[in-house]
Design an enzyme around this catalytic site. Structure first.
Site, PDB file in Angstrom:
ATOM      1  CG  ASP A  84     -84.011  41.556  34.168  1.00 47.98           C
ATOM      2  OD1 ASP A  84     -84.780  41.602  33.182  1.00 47.98           O
ATOM      3  OD2 ASP A  84     -83.034  40.800  34.227  1.00 47.98           O
TER       4      ASP A  84
ATOM      5  CG  ASP B 109     -89.230  42.193  32.061  1.00 46.79           C
ATOM      6  OD1 ASP B 109     -89.805  41.371  31.328  1.00 46.79           O
ATOM      7  OD2 ASP B 109     -88.026  42.116  32.353  1.00 46.79           O
TER       8      ASP B 109
ATOM      9  CG  ASP C 270     -86.845  37.663  33.062  1.00 45.20           C
ATOM     10  OD1 ASP C 270     -87.022  37.038  32.001  1.00 45.20           O
ATOM     11  OD2 ASP C 270     -85.897  38.444  33.237  1.00 45.20           O
TER      12      ASP C 270
END
Length: 913
Positions: free
Chosen positions: A643, A647, A339
């Protein structure tokens, strides 16, 4: 009627509510201004069900416990227990069975934790909602919401269901957990295109997201499993977690080894009974002794200890491991999908560029700490030397509602991160918000609203002169301006220049703000919209970005040197993702792909695309999951960081799911195998290094253990083949195994990482645990150990005929050879005939010292002599034993020299090691 459905309706079955005008939504859901009646709400709830997520299907505790025993490692331990029980060694049997039970209990507890990911997602749904029912405002249990309900939102509320917004007042929603968008999203009531990404659907508010500012009214369009959050929950519950590469390797290794052991035992029994004519009972015990010498009963324990030590080392580096095998899996990853926000970047908006009418200033320093300076042409400058820059900085600090403060040495922003970046810019030049407000106090303001895209404040300077400052979207502020400020004063506005500059800044992936001013008093005493029409002077364009972490830049470089691909998968915009990727050396010279493009690809096309593209933007949960699966289908071992709730499916599917500890949602943490306590990508690179060291140590242990078992097995086989008295009794075989596994082998779990460990290529995912070279090494050392032990045994039998002494020499020769070979095993290819090689691991010296004491006890204490049939040795006989050990040590070191000078060593070290 649109509410005819069933409780299994998914988000894909829903109409494209974000494309409709509010009036159409009201008509389709028959939602009047007075809201639904209670009777209608009850009727709809009977069709749609309650607004809650269904609990996952789980196995009962008994089935979960029994499933823990379906493990090749436990089968090996159980087989060892059966052998020791058959030989009457009940203490060993009890220890092995205890280890089996402990391993099963640990697995049982860990599996129970894995189910918590789904619980964490369900916990994101709020418990209450404010609705209009029957013409009155009411607060109800959120589970009672149905499509068509009118929900009122206010700052601080968590959105209770998927809503189509119909009225909005300065509404900003934090959707980071669902979309990955780094900043709160301004909401409107306007429809958008059907294929707009989730983060671009500004007329929608989604279940589980957080209202950070403003108010709104929305019509419920989806509840429970039909919401975007429910869709993620369904994806997560349907994902099967894959076995780790190490467990797959050990499983294959265990199966092959079991077949080899069974074949050897059967062959030994047949040769002894049919060829040599030994009694079947005697040969059965010999076969069991052979099995006892060959079964690697220490492997499960050493694996557990080595992985546990890796967990401790990683914890000291801020990597909290939740599943033990993930320690080693990190060392085998070939691709890291990361990410962006907060992992590769600081999640702290920073001004990097200020463009005035004549100069372009670069701003150094990152994050919220007010440390840095303005640079022109690479040289630091004082803002007061450039009036447009000085006034632009002042306007950014004054036209601002955020607050910058320091706590325990850390700088924090309260309020909008973009406004905070302007305060930090002021702090870098010595103009704090306090100083600016004292010198130019605020008299009035117009707060930012998404409808007009600017904020304005009215001030009075130290001389009593009036100033109106404005900041906002460049196109909106430029519409108010007819002049621009230069170092020599006002000039007519050059719109083409500012548009070019805006395009250039945006192409760098920076977010844009324009700053302007007017020296005038409000027309009616108080600042109003009539004061914002025209007559302003444009000061500057400000470029703001969430910059990459400096340590992340170095960590990405480390990963590239280690042969690991790094791919960025973010919910942010493509331009921002490309800019950050370029700064991190990710995806340079390659195209970026958006989630919309991923959605149009079939699986085959996507597998090809993921090999050639490193930056993926505007990615939804399905896109992230498909990308991870496509990489795995291409033979990659994938680590995924994230996070947000969006995800969680990809985190669970990845070979190693890595969640953020500081800013990660509970759903992401519970779906992961590892949590970064500092949210820092650099920690992943450190964890990869530790993972590779763990795998090295496991291979070193196996390479140490197998020759030990092989040497014992060859001694027994040779004795049977050549009609010799057995040099080792079954009890002595078990003693050797206990000593080597319990003391010597354990020391290798503490081996530090070798130099150059992060310059190797990742090992191929499908590679066997032992390569052809390792098979050769095992055979070579096994023959050397057999030569030493059998040679001393035959020497003593031919010289004195004393069987007890001969067997004692054989046992000590095997153990002594293992002590020296332990030093060899500290490195598979590097020499150990140096100070670091001989003394670099104090646990090896401690293990050898302990083993020496145990062998002295075995040789000299009456109790041991009675149990194992040993006898005392003379100094000359000890020299013979040491000579057998030195034979193994020096031949093994000589073989390393040969291997280092051949291409085999380099290729095997880089790929199979």
């Amino acid at each position: 009627m649109s509410h005819r459905s069933d409780t299994k309706t998914s988000a894909q079955d829903q109409p494209a509510w974000h494309t409709m005008e509010a009036v159409e939504v009201e008509q389709r859901l028959q939602s009047a201004a007075a809201g639904l009646s209670e009777a209608e709400a009850v009727a709809r709830r009977s069709v749609y069900g309650e607004n809650r997520l269904a609990p996952p299907k789980t196995r009962g505790p008994l089935m979960r416990l029994l499933a823990q025993f379906h493990n090749i490692l436990l089968y090996v331990m159980l087989a060892s227990a059966v052998v020791t029980a058959a030989l009457g060694h009940w203490v060993d049997t009890g220890v092995l069975l205890g280890a089996v039970v402990i391993n099963a209990i640990i697995g049982f507890i860990q599996e129970g934790k894995a189910e918590a990911a789904l619980v964490a997602i369900r916990a994101m749904l709020p418990t209450h909602a404010t609705v209009i029912r029957g013409g009155s405002r009411r607060q109800i249990d959120a589970s009672e919401l149905v499509p068509g309900d009118r929900v009122l939102l206010a700052s601080g509320d968590r959105v209770p269901a998927d809503l189509r917004l119909i009225t909005v007042k300065e509404l900003r929603v934090d959707e980071a957990a669902l979309t990955g968008e780094s900043l709160p999203v301004d909401k409107t009531v306007d429809p958008v295109a059907e294929h707009a990404a989730l983060g671009d659907r500004h007329g929608m508010a989604y279940s589980g997201t957080l209202v950070v500012f403003g108010q709104a009214t929305g019509i419920v369009v989806a509840t429970g499993a039909a919401t975007e959050l429910g869709r993620i929950n369904q994806m997560l519950s349907g994902i099967r977690q894959l076995a780790t590469p190490l467990l797959r390797q050990v499983d294959r290794f265990g199966r092959i080894l079991a077949l080899v052991i069974l074949a050897l035992c059967a062959a030994t029994f047949m040769l002894g009974t049919l060829w040599r004519g030994h009694p079947a009972a005697e040969m059965f015990m010999m076969a069991i002794a052979l099995a006892a010498s060959a079964i690697p009963e220490g492997l499960p324990a050493i694996m557990t200890v080595t992985l546990a030590l890796g967990v401790q080392r990683m914890a000291r580096r801020n990597a909290i491991v939740r599943r033990l095998p993930a320690v080693e899996t990190l060392g085998s990853v070939t691709v890291i999908c990361s990410d962006k926000t907060g992992t590769l970047t600081r999640n702290e908006m920073t001004v990097q560029r200020v463009v005035c009418a004549e100069q372009h200033f670069e701003v150094s320093g990152v994050g919220y700490a007010p440390q840095g300076e303005c640079n022109l042409g690479g040289q630091p400058v004082a803002p007061e030397q450039y009036p447009p820059l000085a006034l632009a900085i002042r306007s950014g600090v004054l036209c601002n509602d955020a607050r910058l403060h320091e706590e325990n040495g850390q700088w924090h922003i309260d309020g909008d991160p973009t406004e905070g970046a302007l305060l930090v810019l002021g702090g870098k030049t010595g103009l704090t918000a306090k100083l600016a407000a004292e010198a130019w106090p605020r008299l009035d303001s117009i707060p930012f609203e998404s409808q007009h895209c600017f904020m304005a404040t009215y001030h009075q300077d130290q001389d009593g002169a009036p100033w109106i400052f404005v900041k906002g979207a460049p196109e909106r502020v430029m519409d108010m301006c007819d002049r621009q400020l230069s170092t020599t004063g006002d000039q007519p506005l050059d719109p083409d220049y500012w548009r070019r500059m805006a395009t250039d800044i945006a192409a760098r992936g920076l977010r844009l703000l324009a700053l302007g001013y007017k020296q005038a008093r409000p027309l009616h005493g108080q600042l109003g919209m009539e004061d914002m029409q025209s007559g302003y002077c444009l000061l500057a364009l400000v470029g703001i970005i969430d910059p990459p972490r400096e340590e992340a830049i170095a960590a990405v470089a480390d990963c590239h040197r280690a042969g690991i691909q790094v791919k960025m998968i973010t919910g942010d915009h493509a331009e921002t993702a490309r800019a950050i990727g370029a700064a991190l050396d990710i995806g340079i010279g390659k195209p970026a792909i958006t989630g919309a493009e991923v959605a149009l690809m079939d699986d085959a096309s996507l597998r090809q695309a993921v090999q050639n593209v490193d930056v993926f933007a505007r990615a939804s949960p399905e896109h992230k999951l498909r990308l991870v699966q496509a990489l795995q289908d291409s033979g990659q071992v994938v680590a995924m960081t994230g996070d947000g709730v969006n995800d969680a499916p990809a985190l669970k599917r990845a070979d190693v799911g890595i969640a953020m500890g500081l800013k990660g949602t509970e759903a992401a943490k519970e779906a992961s195998d590892m949590v970064l306590a500092d949210d820092n990508f650099a920690t992943i690179a450190t964890a990869v290094r530790e993972g590779r060291a763990v795998y090295d140590n496991l291979k070193k242990f196996i390479l140490f253990m197998l020759p030990t078992n092989g040497g014992e097995a060859l001694v027994i086989i040779a004795a049977i083949l050549f009609e010799l008295t057995l040099p080792l009794t079954p009890a002595q075989v078990l003693w050797i195994n206990m000593v080597t596994s319990g003391t010597l082998g354990l020391a290798l779990a503490f081996e530090p990482a070798e130099r150059g460990i992060m310059t190797r290529r990742p090992r191929p995912p499908g590679q066997a645990l032992l390569s052809g070279f390792f098979v050769w090494r095992v055979l070579m050392v096994s023959v050397l150990m057999m030569t030493g032990a059998l040679g001393l045994f035959l020497w003593e039998m031919n010289t004195t005929g004393d069987l007890q002494t001969a067997r004692t020499l054989a046992v000590n020769a095997v153990v002594m050879a293992e002590m020296f070979y332990l030093l060899n095993s500290r490195s598979i290819f590097a020499p150990v005939v140096n100070r670091a090689g001989l003394t670099g691991n104090p646990y090896v010296l401690l293990a050898i010292g302990t083993c020496v004491l145990l062998q002295l006890s075995f040789t000299y204490t009456p109790l041991m002599q009675d149990l194992f049939g040993s006898t005392a040795l003379t100094p000359v006989e000890w020299l013979k034993v040491i000579g057998a050990g030195l034979l193994v040590f020096f031949v093994a070191e000589l073989e390393k020299v040969v291997m280092r000078r051949t291409s085999l060593a380099s290729s095997d070290c880089s790929s199979a090691y």
